[in-house]
Design a protein around this motif. Structure first.
Motif, PDB file in Angstrom:
ATOM      1  N   ARG A   1       0.839  -1.193   0.000  1.00 58.23           N
ATOM      2  CA  ARG A   1       0.000   0.000   0.000  1.00 58.23           C
ATOM      3  C   ARG A   1       0.878   1.249   0.000  1.00 58.23           C
ATOM      4  O   ARG A   1       1.886   1.293   0.696  1.00 58.23           O
ATOM      5  CB  ARG A   1      -0.942   0.009   1.214  1.00 58.23           C
ATOM      6  CG  ARG A   1      -1.939  -1.161   1.184  1.00 58.23           C
ATOM      7  CD  ARG A   1      -2.709  -1.300   2.492  1.00 58.23           C
ATOM      8  NE  ARG A   1      -3.558  -2.495   2.452  1.00 58.23           N
ATOM      9  CZ  ARG A   1      -4.854  -2.491   2.178  1.00 58.23           C
ATOM     10  NH1 ARG A   1      -5.477  -1.350   1.915  1.00 58.23           N
ATOM     11  NH2 ARG A   1      -5.554  -3.618   2.148  1.00 58.23           N
TER      12      ARG A   1
ATOM     13  N   ASN B   1      -5.161   4.734   2.573  1.00 55.88           N
ATOM     14  CA  ASN B   1      -3.983   4.658   1.720  1.00 55.88           C
ATOM     15  C   ASN B   1      -4.302   5.250   0.348  1.00 55.88           C
ATOM     16  O   ASN B   1      -5.460   5.517   0.007  1.00 55.88           O
ATOM     17  CB  ASN B   1      -3.501   3.217   1.577  1.00 55.88           C
ATOM     18  CG  ASN B   1      -4.610   2.248   1.202  1.00 55.88           C
ATOM     19  OD1 ASN B   1      -5.026   1.417   1.994  1.00 55.88           O
ATOM     20  ND2 ASN B   1      -5.119   2.365  -0.025  1.00 55.88           N
TER      21      ASN B   1
ATOM     22  N   ILE C   1      -3.404   0.343  -3.712  1.00 53.67           N
ATOM     23  CA  ILE C   1      -3.109  -1.009  -3.235  1.00 53.67           C
ATOM     24  C   ILE C   1      -2.607  -1.844  -4.401  1.00 53.67           C
ATOM     25  O   ILE C   1      -3.215  -1.862  -5.473  1.00 53.67           O
ATOM     26  CB  ILE C   1      -4.351  -1.686  -2.630  1.00 53.67           C
ATOM     27  CG1 ILE C   1      -5.054  -0.769  -1.624  1.00 53.67           C
ATOM     28  CG2 ILE C   1      -3.960  -3.005  -1.955  1.00 53.67           C
ATOM     29  CD1 ILE C   1      -6.381  -1.308  -1.146  1.00 53.67           C
TER      30      ILE C   1
ATOM     31  N   SER D   1      -5.169   1.339  -7.822  1.00 51.15           N
ATOM     32  CA  SER D   1      -4.920   0.001  -7.300  1.00 51.15           C
ATOM     33  C   SER D   1      -4.971  -1.026  -8.432  1.00 51.15           C
ATOM     34  O   SER D   1      -5.769  -0.903  -9.360  1.00 51.15           O
ATOM     35  CB  SER D   1      -5.964  -0.343  -6.239  1.00 51.15           C
ATOM     36  OG  SER D   1      -5.909   0.598  -5.177  1.00 51.15           O
TER      37      SER D   1
END
Length: 223
Positions: A145, A156, A159, A203
């Motif tokens: 993260r 965060n 990811i 992410s």
């Protein structure tokens, strides 16, 4: 001793250990004969220290103005808990003082995309060498993260999910993660492989490159 860290000017050295302590050796004050540390503290009992790094950026504008910290004296620490923390180094005005803990994940969610922190032990934490106030954490929960320290208690940034190759999507524990020198790529080490992501704010579970460079631990145990 599990990890070492020093500022860019080399004025002191910090060591972290499985004995749960961090020691600071200030070369301007240390006694040459005894070589004893000038300061020590326990970041998170009863957890051993697994990762330790000094902030490479002397000034972090937003962070300084918001909280008044000299960020050149801040250490990023991971202790096998489910989150990383920021501490003042042993040469700061308040040595060993905890500044902030990163967001903890919610362990009962199946999809780790839906939780804003780690749900397994953090094994690596590194500052971004180029972007001030940014860092990453890697965990045995199979995720890496990225964080902005201004919002690390909330969520965060992105990811990166690490899965085993094949038809069955099984998560793999991350062993280490680092930035490249430019801070625009992340290199992740799992059991035998290196995975490289072009650093972004989105992410993803698909790396830009994956290389099998060592024999997996399971294969070694079977020999």
């Amino acid at each position: 001793v599990t990890c070492l860290a020093a500022p860019s000017d080399g004025s002191f050295l910090m060591s972290g250990s499985a004995d749960q302590e961090i020691h600071t050796y200030d070369f301007r004050k240390i006694h040459r004969k005894s070589l004893r540390s000038t300061h020590s503290f326990e970041p998170e009992a009863p957890q051993g220290v697994v990762s330790l790094e000094m902030n490479p950026h002397a000034k972090c504008g937003v962070f300084d103005s918001a909280r008044g910290y000299d960020t050149s004296n801040i250490a990023l620490v991971a202790t096998n808990g489910h989150y990383a923390s920021l501490f003042f180094s042993g040469t700061a005005r308040k040595p060993g003082s905890r500044i902030v803990d990163f967001k903890r994940g919610y362990p009962f969610l199946v999809n780790l995309q839906d939780t804003e922190g780690h749900v397994g032990a953090v094994v690596s934490a590194r500052w971004n060498p180029r972007i001030s106030g940014r860092c990453l954490t890697a965990s045995i929960d199979g995720t890496v993260r990225t964080w902005d320290i201004e919002r690390c208690t909330d969520k965060n940034i992105a990811i990166f999910h690490v899965f085993q190759k094949g038809e069955v999507r099984r998560r793999i524990a991350v062993r280490k993660a680092i930035y490249n020198r430019e801070g625009d790529h992340i290199v992740i080490a799992d059991d035998g492989s290196l995975r490289i992501w072009a650093h972004s704010y989105s992410s993803t579970s698909k790396p830009d490159m994956c290389m099998q460079v060592h024999t997996p631990r399971e294969s070694l145990q079977g020999e």
